[in-house]
Design an enzyme around this catalytic site. Sequence first.
Site, PDB file in Angstrom:
ATOM      1  N   VAL A  35      -1.597  13.805   0.734  1.00 12.25           N
ATOM      2  CA  VAL A  35      -1.337  13.358  -0.708  1.00 12.25           C
ATOM      3  C   VAL A  35      -2.419  13.885  -1.476  1.00 12.25           C
ATOM      4  CG1 VAL A  35       0.174  11.493   0.007  1.00 12.25           C
ATOM      5  CG2 VAL A  35      -2.243  11.051  -0.153  1.00 12.25           C
ATOM      6  N   TYR A  82     -15.401   2.330  -1.714  1.00 15.12           N
ATOM      7  CA  TYR A  82     -14.040   1.924  -1.330  1.00 15.12           C
ATOM      8  C   TYR A  82     -13.669   0.876  -2.292  1.00 15.12           C
ATOM      9  CZ  TYR A  82     -10.108  -0.114   1.533  1.00 15.12           C
ATOM     10  OH  TYR A  82      -8.871  -0.392   1.835  1.00 15.12           O
ATOM     11  N   LYS A  86     -10.244   0.976  -5.097  1.00 17.43           N
ATOM     12  CA  LYS A  86      -9.133  -0.150  -4.923  1.00 17.43           C
ATOM     13  C   LYS A  86      -9.106  -0.741  -6.394  1.00 17.43           C
ATOM     14  CE  LYS A  86      -7.415   0.994  -1.035  1.00 17.43           C
ATOM     15  NZ  LYS A  86      -6.072   1.437  -0.664  1.00 17.43           N
TER      16      LYS A  86
END
Length: 239
Positions: free
Chosen positions: A60, A159, A163
């Site tokens: 992706v 991270y 998010k």
Amino acid sequence: MDLHDSVAVVTGASQGIGLATSRALVASGARVAGLARSADRLDQLAEALGDAFTPVVCDVTDADATREAIDGVAADLGRLDVLVNNAGLGRFGPVDEMSEADWDVMVDTNLSGVFHGTRAAVPHMKAQGETRGDDETAGFIVNVASIAGLIGNPNLSGYNATKHGLRGFSDATMKELRPFGIKVSCLYPGSVATQFGDSDPKPTAMSPESIADTILHVLQAPHGTLISEVVLRPMVGRK
């Protein structure tokens, strides 16, 4: 949404939440195209799930490959009802020791990968909306974020950033696409029993199947109800 005979694309389908979601969707009567980088794992899942599951090898982070994969699914299966943007990864450590490569792979997968999939899926869903009634959902996008998209954690700065970015992307696209009959929901799971990063799952962690069940619950809400965000936490533990 009635999932029977619907067409769903699940990214990161070869393991963890993506695998559990693919199984749950097939069990609900959907036809599922599972996207992942591992051909071997996808083939094993296809053998287990049968003709209702189509394995699609795709990274992706590659915009062109993602568009080609999603366009191909819509052409081969006749439509595209659901996109579950699940593919994601984490690289942990102090911010001053984080490499550019680790930062880039998280941004490319967790954030840009969702953008690539969404951008490819939306035209198909908008076209479906033009032929469906006002009481029918034209399409549904579910983004699997993390509790790390709501809080900050030491040694998870990269991270956390991806998010948190996914939360903003989900909220914006939810408001943008709702007039077209397209729903967008974002899930924020806490600890889940998957091999994530370099750590073993906590014994109190939620199961991937419980997250998949929640995704199905969100998808099957009445057309007039949009569940835009869901936070999931284990009954025991801090996250």
